[in-house]
Design a protein around this motif. Sequence first.
Motif, PDB file in Angstrom:
ATOM      1  N   VAL A  12       0.762  -1.096  -0.037  1.00  0.00           N
ATOM      2  CA  VAL A  12       0.039  -0.021   0.064  1.00  0.00           C
ATOM      3  C   VAL A  12       0.819   1.171   0.046  1.00  0.00           C
ATOM      4  N   PRO A  14       0.095   5.063   0.631  1.00  0.00           N
ATOM      5  CA  PRO A  14      -0.856   5.755   1.104  1.00  0.00           C
ATOM      6  C   PRO A  14      -0.835   7.176   0.563  1.00  0.00           C
ATOM      7  N   ASN A  15      -1.884   7.676  -0.059  1.00  0.00           N
ATOM      8  CA  ASN A  15      -1.950   9.284  -0.197  1.00  0.00           C
ATOM      9  C   ASN A  15      -1.090   9.862  -1.055  1.00  0.00           C
ATOM     10  N   ASN A  20      -4.984   6.277  -2.747  1.00  0.00           N
ATOM     11  CA  ASN A  20      -4.123   5.209  -2.159  1.00  0.00           C
ATOM     12  C   ASN A  20      -3.860   4.113  -3.346  1.00  0.00           C
ATOM     13  N   ALA A  41      -8.311   2.890   2.478  1.00  0.00           N
ATOM     14  CA  ALA A  41      -7.169   2.180   2.717  1.00  0.00           C
ATOM     15  C   ALA A  41      -7.182   0.779   3.272  1.00  0.00           C
TER      16      ALA A  41
END
Length: 77
Positions: A12, A14-15, A20, A41
Amino acid sequence: KTVKVYGEVVKVNPNIMGRNWLHIKDGTADDFDFVLTAESAVPVGHAMVFEGTISLNRDFGAGYTYDLILENAQLVR
């Protein structure tokens, strides 16, 4: 085209650029992970179904270029 995909989240990011970036694997190709973007997420290790729009030859800039990507994915429960 809108499709559903199933896989285990293996990475992952994120942002990044307001979304995501999830990498999933479904077990069909060991050296390939499928990338999708989502507002949600999802923790690494969770197997989920995602639904979103498939895009081909997508260039987001800043080195984010994908031959195939699932955009705006939503979790399907």
